[in-house]
Design a protein around this motif. Sequence first.
Motif, PDB file in Angstrom:
ATOM      1  N   ALA A 286       0.832  -1.200   0.000  1.00  0.00           N
ATOM      2  CA  ALA A 286       0.000   0.000   0.000  1.00  0.00           C
ATOM      3  C   ALA A 286       0.867   1.251   0.000  1.00  0.00           C
ATOM      4  O   ALA A 286       1.999   1.242   0.519  1.00  0.00           O
ATOM      5  CB  ALA A 286      -0.919  -0.001   1.213  1.00  0.00           C
ATOM      6  N   LEU A 290      -1.091   5.114   3.928  1.00  0.00           N
ATOM      7  CA  LEU A 290      -2.417   4.516   3.802  1.00  0.00           C
ATOM      8  C   LEU A 290      -2.416   3.113   4.374  1.00  0.00           C
ATOM      9  O   LEU A 290      -1.385   2.424   4.367  1.00  0.00           O
ATOM     10  CB  LEU A 290      -2.853   4.482   2.334  1.00  0.00           C
ATOM     11  CG  LEU A 290      -3.031   5.833   1.634  1.00  0.00           C
ATOM     12  CD1 LEU A 290      -3.556   5.625   0.220  1.00  0.00           C
ATOM     13  CD2 LEU A 290      -3.963   6.751   2.426  1.00  0.00           C
ATOM     14  N   GLU A 294      -7.973  -0.683   4.599  1.00  0.00           N
ATOM     15  CA  GLU A 294      -8.931   0.361   4.254  1.00  0.00           C
ATOM     16  C   GLU A 294      -9.041   0.515   2.740  1.00  0.00           C
ATOM     17  O   GLU A 294     -10.140   0.707   2.197  1.00  0.00           O
ATOM     18  CB  GLU A 294      -8.511   1.683   4.897  1.00  0.00           C
ATOM     19  CG  GLU A 294      -9.366   2.878   4.507  1.00  0.00           C
ATOM     20  CD  GLU A 294     -10.835   2.740   4.881  1.00  0.00           C
ATOM     21  OE1 GLU A 294     -11.666   3.474   4.296  1.00  0.00           O
ATOM     22  OE2 GLU A 294     -11.160   1.908   5.750  1.00  0.00           O
ATOM     23  N   LEU A 295      -7.914   0.411   2.037  1.00  0.00           N
ATOM     24  CA  LEU A 295      -7.958   0.473   0.579  1.00  0.00           C
ATOM     25  C   LEU A 295      -8.759  -0.700   0.011  1.00  0.00           C
ATOM     26  O   LEU A 295      -9.548  -0.536  -0.923  1.00  0.00           O
ATOM     27  CB  LEU A 295      -6.543   0.467   0.007  1.00  0.00           C
ATOM     28  CG  LEU A 295      -5.787   1.794   0.029  1.00  0.00           C
ATOM     29  CD1 LEU A 295      -4.362   1.593  -0.449  1.00  0.00           C
ATOM     30  CD2 LEU A 295      -6.492   2.835  -0.844  1.00  0.00           C
ATOM     31  N   ARG A 298     -12.460  -0.098   0.442  1.00  0.00           N
ATOM     32  CA  ARG A 298     -12.982   0.848  -0.541  1.00  0.00           C
ATOM     33  C   ARG A 298     -13.069   0.202  -1.924  1.00  0.00           C
ATOM     34  O   ARG A 298     -14.022   0.443  -2.675  1.00  0.00           O
ATOM     35  CB  ARG A 298     -12.094   2.092  -0.595  1.00  0.00           C
ATOM     36  CG  ARG A 298     -12.201   2.983   0.633  1.00  0.00           C
ATOM     37  CD  ARG A 298     -11.228   4.152   0.579  1.00  0.00           C
ATOM     38  NE  ARG A 298     -11.379   5.024   1.723  1.00  0.00           N
ATOM     39  CZ  ARG A 298     -12.217   6.049   1.802  1.00  0.00           C
ATOM     40  NH1 ARG A 298     -13.001   6.333   0.760  1.00  0.00           N
ATOM     41  NH2 ARG A 298     -12.288   6.803   2.884  1.00  0.00           N
ATOM     42  N   ALA A 299     -12.065  -0.627  -2.260  1.00  0.00           N
ATOM     43  CA  ALA A 299     -12.082  -1.303  -3.560  1.00  0.00           C
ATOM     44  C   ALA A 299     -13.249  -2.277  -3.652  1.00  0.00           C
ATOM     45  O   ALA A 299     -13.924  -2.365  -4.689  1.00  0.00           O
ATOM     46  CB  ALA A 299     -10.761  -2.032  -3.786  1.00  0.00           C
ATOM     47  N   LEU A 341      -9.016  -1.033  -7.520  1.00  0.00           N
ATOM     48  CA  LEU A 341      -7.904  -0.421  -6.779  1.00  0.00           C
ATOM     49  C   LEU A 341      -7.711   1.026  -7.201  1.00  0.00           C
ATOM     50  O   LEU A 341      -7.431   1.908  -6.370  1.00  0.00           O
ATOM     51  CB  LEU A 341      -6.623  -1.221  -6.997  1.00  0.00           C
ATOM     52  CG  LEU A 341      -6.529  -2.558  -6.260  1.00  0.00           C
ATOM     53  CD1 LEU A 341      -5.328  -3.370  -6.751  1.00  0.00           C
ATOM     54  CD2 LEU A 341      -6.423  -2.346  -4.752  1.00  0.00           C
ATOM     55  N   ALA A 344     -10.275   3.098  -5.422  1.00  0.00           N
ATOM     56  CA  ALA A 344      -9.951   3.286  -3.998  1.00  0.00           C
ATOM     57  C   ALA A 344      -8.826   4.295  -3.814  1.00  0.00           C
ATOM     58  O   ALA A 344      -8.863   5.125  -2.903  1.00  0.00           O
ATOM     59  CB  ALA A 344      -9.574   1.939  -3.382  1.00  0.00           C
ATOM     60  N   LEU A 345      -7.821   4.236  -4.672  1.00  0.00           N
ATOM     61  CA  LEU A 345      -6.689   5.170  -4.560  1.00  0.00           C
ATOM     62  C   LEU A 345      -7.114   6.596  -4.913  1.00  0.00           C
ATOM     63  O   LEU A 345      -6.713   7.559  -4.244  1.00  0.00           O
ATOM     64  CB  LEU A 345      -5.547   4.713  -5.468  1.00  0.00           C
ATOM     65  CG  LEU A 345      -4.812   3.444  -5.026  1.00  0.00           C
ATOM     66  CD1 LEU A 345      -3.944   2.909  -6.159  1.00  0.00           C
ATOM     67  CD2 LEU A 345      -3.961   3.706  -3.788  1.00  0.00           C
ATOM     68  N   GLN A 348      -8.711   8.522  -2.264  1.00  0.00           N
ATOM     69  CA  GLN A 348      -7.769   9.049  -1.274  1.00  0.00           C
ATOM     70  C   GLN A 348      -6.972  10.232  -1.819  1.00  0.00           C
ATOM     71  O   GLN A 348      -6.021  10.706  -1.182  1.00  0.00           O
ATOM     72  CB  GLN A 348      -6.797   7.946  -0.846  1.00  0.00           C
ATOM     73  CG  GLN A 348      -7.466   6.764  -0.164  1.00  0.00           C
ATOM     74  CD  GLN A 348      -8.120   7.168   1.136  1.00  0.00           C
ATOM     75  OE1 GLN A 348      -7.483   7.695   2.035  1.00  0.00           O
ATOM     76  NE2 GLN A 348      -9.434   6.943   1.225  1.00  0.00           N
TER      77      GLN A 348
END
Length: 366
Positions: A286, A290, A294-295, A298-299, A341, A344-345, A348
Amino acid sequence: MTHPFLDLAPLGADRFAAIEDRVARLMDTEQDVVIMQGEALLPLEGAIRAAAGPGTTALNVITGPYGQTFGDWLRDCGATVIDLAVPFHTAVTAEEIRQAFAEHPAIDFVSLVHAEAATGNTNPVAEIGEVVRAHGALFYLDAVASIGAEPVLPDAWGVDLCVIGAQKAMGGPAGVSAVSVSERAWARMAANPKAPRRSYLSLLDWKERWIDGGRTALLHAPAQLEMLALEACVERIETAGLEAVMARHASAAAATRAGAVALGGGLEPYVYEARDAAPVATTLRAPSGLVASELVRRALAADPAVPLAAGGGTLAKEMIRVNHYGADATPGAVRASLVALGTALSEQGLPVDVEGALRAAEEAWR
């Protein structure tokens, strides 16, 4: 009520033996193969407790969490254990094994995980097997994650105890597993007074009551649905061809790695060198600052069907796993994982190139 899963004819010994034979062909082995009625932890623990005891000096290679577990079992058996731990982002080398033998010539048992799906690395078993064979030690291998994703050749590699499970690259059930056993391993078990007997863990019970009896009477009622599922998944591999199934996993790994690098956002491969990366699953580190879990959350919110998971235990903070095995060793699963992914990124606030990642993945698919 009737149901097709509940009203099957009993699975007889001849059918059970035929499934064992097909598993042996999948492993390209002439050794005895025993299908055990439980998840792969059953033969993994049973083989160690049968072959190791107070007189054993074991080299236990740790490249992930399962290697740590094997060391605990070996110590519980009374063995003297030498742990050889390497960073989880790499693989052990044959030279490191050779050096361990030089420093501890009493080693007579070596335990190794072939591919660690939990950490995404794979070890060079063929080269390591040559070193172990030269020193005459018994070689125990966990090939649960590697079978179906890369070659598993216990006879050619000098592996005495090779455990496989069907739930990963084979795309089969988790409720049954198998172990191939060499004549040397059977002899070691027979000479071990602490080897389990009259126990669900006992390999010797299977040897004496099943193999030596001509495979005509099962020890107990088999896990029928799981056995039939195992037969079906082996048949599917036979139909597709093992080489094609392994190539699909290798392509999924190469595409995921290339796509993750092109995606950006600070995501990078957890296993540094591609040669050390397992075809069964790709692990990613990650971005700094981060939390991996958590990533992943979200993904999965963006696409609940993608084969993503955070690393286990403390690795949940830094590691993301793309479990592209079995039915998910496909271009579609890889693409969907990269898109999720990327979503999710970007949530952020990190810059990502999803289209570039998809192009890189497509180009890397072999």
